[in-house]
Scaffold this motif. Structure first.
Motif, PDB file in Angstrom:
ATOM      1  N   GLU A  81       0.904  -0.693  -0.061  1.00 24.13           N
ATOM      2  CA  GLU A  81       0.414  -0.602  -0.012  1.00 24.13           C
ATOM      3  C   GLU A  81       0.686   1.087  -0.154  1.00 24.13           C
ATOM      4  OE1 GLU A  81      -3.550   2.139   2.151  1.00 24.13           O
ATOM      5  OE2 GLU A  81      -2.330   0.240   3.149  1.00 24.13           O
ATOM      6  N   PRO A  82       1.707   0.974   0.539  1.00 26.24           N
ATOM      7  CA  PRO A  82       2.394   2.735   0.767  1.00 26.24           C
ATOM      8  C   PRO A  82       3.080   2.865  -0.637  1.00 26.24           C
ATOM      9  CG  PRO A  82       3.018   1.055   2.817  1.00 26.24           C
ATOM     10  CD  PRO A  82       2.430   0.488   2.232  1.00 26.24           C
ATOM     11  N   TRP A  83       3.606   1.813  -0.957  1.00 23.96           N
ATOM     12  CA  TRP A  83       4.331   2.909  -2.222  1.00 23.96           C
ATOM     13  C   TRP A  83       3.002   1.743  -4.039  1.00 23.96           C
ATOM     14  CZ3 TRP A  83       6.113  -0.975   1.263  1.00 23.96           C
ATOM     15  CH2 TRP A  83       7.152  -0.089   2.230  1.00 23.96           C
ATOM     16  N   SER A  84       1.920   1.678  -3.319  1.00 20.46           N
ATOM     17  CA  SER A  84       0.870   1.696  -4.404  1.00 20.46           C
ATOM     18  C   SER A  84      -0.123   2.776  -4.691  1.00 20.46           C
ATOM     19  CB  SER A  84       0.021   0.540  -3.637  1.00 20.46           C
ATOM     20  OG  SER A  84      -1.048   0.231  -5.270  1.00 20.46           O
ATOM     21  N   THR A  85      -0.451   3.360  -6.020  1.00 22.38           N
ATOM     22  CA  THR A  85      -0.861   3.888  -6.591  1.00 22.38           C
ATOM     23  C   THR A  85      -2.265   2.890  -7.203  1.00 22.38           C
ATOM     24  OG1 THR A  85      -0.088   4.210  -8.826  1.00 22.38           O
ATOM     25  CG2 THR A  85       0.472   5.624  -6.858  1.00 22.38           C
ATOM     26  N   ASN A  86      -2.132   1.474  -7.134  1.00 23.29           N
ATOM     27  CA  ASN A  86      -3.908   1.607  -7.544  1.00 23.29           C
ATOM     28  C   ASN A  86      -4.506   0.556  -6.528  1.00 23.29           C
ATOM     29  OD1 ASN A  86      -4.528  -0.957  -9.640  1.00 23.29           O
ATOM     30  ND2 ASN A  86      -4.766  -2.186  -7.490  1.00 23.29           N
ATOM     31  N   PHE A  87      -5.753   1.511  -7.387  1.00 28.30           N
ATOM     32  CA  PHE A  87      -6.818   1.907  -6.564  1.00 28.30           C
ATOM     33  C   PHE A  87      -7.529   0.312  -7.291  1.00 28.30           C
ATOM     34  CE2 PHE A  87      -5.086   5.373  -4.811  1.00 28.30           C
ATOM     35  CZ  PHE A  87      -6.367   5.310  -3.760  1.00 28.30           C
ATOM     36  N   ASP A  88      -8.694  -0.391  -7.131  1.00 33.46           N
ATOM     37  CA  ASP A  88      -9.557  -1.330  -7.655  1.00 33.46           C
ATOM     38  C   ASP A  88     -10.993  -0.960  -7.628  1.00 33.46           C
ATOM     39  OD1 ASP A  88      -7.396  -2.863  -8.256  1.00 33.46           O
ATOM     40  OD2 ASP A  88      -7.953  -4.453  -6.678  1.00 33.46           O
ATOM     41  N   LEU A  89     -11.713  -0.622  -8.238  1.00 32.22           N
ATOM     42  CA  LEU A  89     -13.125  -0.371  -8.782  1.00 32.22           C
ATOM     43  C   LEU A  89     -14.556  -2.028  -8.204  1.00 32.22           C
ATOM     44  CD1 LEU A  89     -13.978   0.843 -11.500  1.00 32.22           C
ATOM     45  CD2 LEU A  89     -13.469   2.247  -9.550  1.00 32.22           C
ATOM     46  N   TYR A  90     -15.141  -1.575  -7.120  1.00 27.61           N
ATOM     47  CA  TYR A  90     -16.096  -2.332  -6.468  1.00 27.61           C
ATOM     48  C   TYR A  90     -17.483  -1.720  -6.270  1.00 27.61           C
ATOM     49  CZ  TYR A  90     -11.400  -4.781  -4.283  1.00 27.61           C
ATOM     50  OH  TYR A  90     -10.371  -5.214  -3.458  1.00 27.61           O
ATOM     51  N   ARG A  91     -17.566  -3.607  -6.495  1.00 26.32           N
ATOM     52  CA  ARG A  91     -19.617  -3.027  -6.761  1.00 26.32           C
ATOM     53  C   ARG A  91     -20.034  -3.972  -5.349  1.00 26.32           C
ATOM     54  NH1 ARG A  91     -21.068  -5.759 -11.374  1.00 26.32           N
ATOM     55  NH2 ARG A  91     -21.583  -7.135 -10.008  1.00 26.32           N
ATOM     56  N   PHE A  92     -20.534  -2.885  -4.538  1.00 26.07           N
ATOM     57  CA  PHE A  92     -21.571  -3.270  -3.927  1.00 26.07           C
ATOM     58  C   PHE A  92     -22.785  -3.022  -3.517  1.00 26.07           C
ATOM     59  CE2 PHE A  92     -17.404  -0.702  -2.134  1.00 26.07           C
ATOM     60  CZ  PHE A  92     -17.181  -2.012  -1.697  1.00 26.07           C
ATOM     61  N   ASP A  93     -23.368  -4.419  -3.440  1.00 28.86           N
ATOM     62  CA  ASP A  93     -25.112  -4.586  -2.964  1.00 28.86           C
ATOM     63  C   ASP A  93     -25.668  -3.208  -2.248  1.00 28.86           C
ATOM     64  OD1 ASP A  93     -27.519  -5.249  -3.542  1.00 28.86           O
ATOM     65  OD2 ASP A  93     -27.663  -6.486  -1.604  1.00 28.86           O
ATOM     66  N   ALA A  94     -26.361  -2.452  -2.578  1.00 25.09           N
ATOM     67  CA  ALA A  94     -26.734  -1.694  -1.814  1.00 25.09           C
ATOM     68  C   ALA A  94     -28.164  -2.192  -0.423  1.00 25.09           C
ATOM     69  CB  ALA A  94     -28.162  -0.437  -3.013  1.00 25.09           C
ATOM     70  N   ALA A  95     -28.341  -3.502  -0.975  1.00 22.59           N
ATOM     71  CA  ALA A  95     -28.758  -3.914  -0.100  1.00 22.59           C
ATOM     72  C   ALA A  95     -27.952  -4.448   1.430  1.00 22.59           C
ATOM     73  CB  ALA A  95     -30.440  -4.615  -0.544  1.00 22.59           C
ATOM     74  N   GLY A  96     -27.116  -4.597   0.419  1.00 27.57           N
ATOM     75  CA  GLY A  96     -26.029  -5.520   1.319  1.00 27.57           C
ATOM     76  C   GLY A  96     -26.025  -6.155   1.882  1.00 27.57           C
ATOM     77  N   LYS A  97     -26.533  -7.543   0.935  1.00 28.83           N
ATOM     78  CA  LYS A  97     -27.035  -8.656   1.126  1.00 28.83           C
ATOM     79  C   LYS A  97     -25.805  -9.646   0.402  1.00 28.83           C
ATOM     80  CE  LYS A  97     -31.933  -8.241   2.169  1.00 28.83           C
ATOM     81  NZ  LYS A  97     -32.994  -8.276   1.633  1.00 28.83           N
ATOM     82  N   GLN A  98     -25.216  -9.219  -0.444  1.00 27.61           N
ATOM     83  CA  GLN A  98     -24.422  -9.798  -1.418  1.00 27.61           C
ATOM     84  C   GLN A  98     -22.899  -9.743  -0.522  1.00 27.61           C
ATOM     85  OE1 GLN A  98     -25.438  -9.336  -5.468  1.00 27.61           O
ATOM     86  NE2 GLN A  98     -27.582 -10.810  -5.141  1.00 27.61           N
ATOM     87  N   ALA A  99     -21.594 -10.582  -1.622  1.00 27.77           N
ATOM     88  CA  ALA A  99     -20.328 -10.316  -0.928  1.00 27.77           C
ATOM     89  C   ALA A  99     -20.156  -8.855  -1.866  1.00 27.77           C
ATOM     90  CB  ALA A  99     -19.440 -10.815  -1.128  1.00 27.77           C
ATOM     91  N   PRO A 100     -19.462  -7.614  -1.416  1.00 26.57           N
ATOM     92  CA  PRO A 100     -18.382  -6.789  -3.055  1.00 26.57           C
ATOM     93  C   PRO A 100     -18.157  -7.958  -3.994  1.00 26.57           C
ATOM     94  CG  PRO A 100     -17.248  -6.513  -0.195  1.00 26.57           C
ATOM     95  CD  PRO A 100     -18.548  -7.753  -0.854  1.00 26.57           C
ATOM     96  N   VAL A 101     -17.668  -7.327  -5.165  1.00 22.85           N
ATOM     97  CA  VAL A 101     -17.033  -7.726  -6.331  1.00 22.85           C
ATOM     98  C   VAL A 101     -16.416  -7.073  -6.807  1.00 22.85           C
ATOM     99  CG1 VAL A 101     -17.681  -8.453  -8.733  1.00 22.85           C
ATOM    100  CG2 VAL A 101     -19.473  -9.255  -6.924  1.00 22.85           C
ATOM    101  N   ASN A 102     -14.740  -6.869  -6.997  1.00 19.57           N
ATOM    102  CA  ASN A 102     -13.891  -6.667  -7.659  1.00 19.57           C
ATOM    103  C   ASN A 102     -13.954  -6.730  -8.438  1.00 19.57           C
ATOM    104  OD1 ASN A 102     -11.437  -5.591  -8.922  1.00 19.57           O
ATOM    105  ND2 ASN A 102     -10.205  -6.620  -7.239  1.00 19.57           N
ATOM    106  N   LEU A 103     -14.424  -5.063  -9.708  1.00 25.06           N
ATOM    107  CA  LEU A 103     -14.659  -5.673 -11.377  1.00 25.06           C
ATOM    108  C   LEU A 103     -13.621  -5.236 -11.977  1.00 25.06           C
ATOM    109  CD1 LEU A 103     -17.398  -2.888 -10.781  1.00 25.06           C
ATOM    110  CD2 LEU A 103     -17.432  -5.261 -11.133  1.00 25.06           C
ATOM    111  N   THR A 104     -12.617  -5.018 -11.372  1.00 26.41           N
ATOM    112  CA  THR A 104     -11.416  -4.650 -11.877  1.00 26.41           C
ATOM    113  C   THR A 104      -9.823  -5.744 -11.931  1.00 26.41           C
ATOM    114  OG1 THR A 104      -9.779  -3.307 -10.009  1.00 26.41           O
ATOM    115  CG2 THR A 104     -10.476  -2.470 -12.246  1.00 26.41           C
TER     116      THR A 104
END
Length: 104
Positions: A81-104
């Motif tokens: 993390e201290p040397w990284s500029t990598n940001f991943d995109l995560y999709r979250f279920d607005a109802a909070g019923k499903q686990a997040p999905v890494n889109l990248t």
């Protein structure tokens, strides 16, 4: 004294105190229905800040057009993390019923 066992002990202008920025979602009450009752912490299962620190804001996340999910940009904590500029995109279920999905 204070012992740190990983890096980012200090990032820009703040010390790392173990707290994370977290996205919450809650149903809004209708007019004159009272205060919000209960909220779900969408990004709490990912070890990263949403919005990001130190300069993140509302442009780090977006609602889907149908309102069923939220996509957020998150840099996951860890040894790189201290040397990284990598940001991943995560999709979250607005109802909070499903686990997040890494889109990248």
């Amino acid at each position: 004294g204070k012992v740190f066992d990983s890096l980012f002990v200090r990032h820009w202008d703040t010390w790392n105190d173990g707290r994370r920025n977290t996205l919450f979602v809650a149903p809004l009450p209708t007019a004159k229905a009272g205060a919000v009752k209960g909220a779900s912490a969408l990004s709490a299962t990912i070890d990263g800040d949403a919005p990001s620190k130190p300069f993140g804001g509302n442009d780090d996340f977006a609602w889907s057009p149908d309102g069923a999910s939220v996509v957020a940009s998150i840099r996951v904590a860890g040894k790189q993390e201290p040397w990284s500029t990598n940001f991943d995109l995560y999709r979250f279920d607005a109802a909070g019923k499903q686990a997040p999905v890494n889109l990248t």
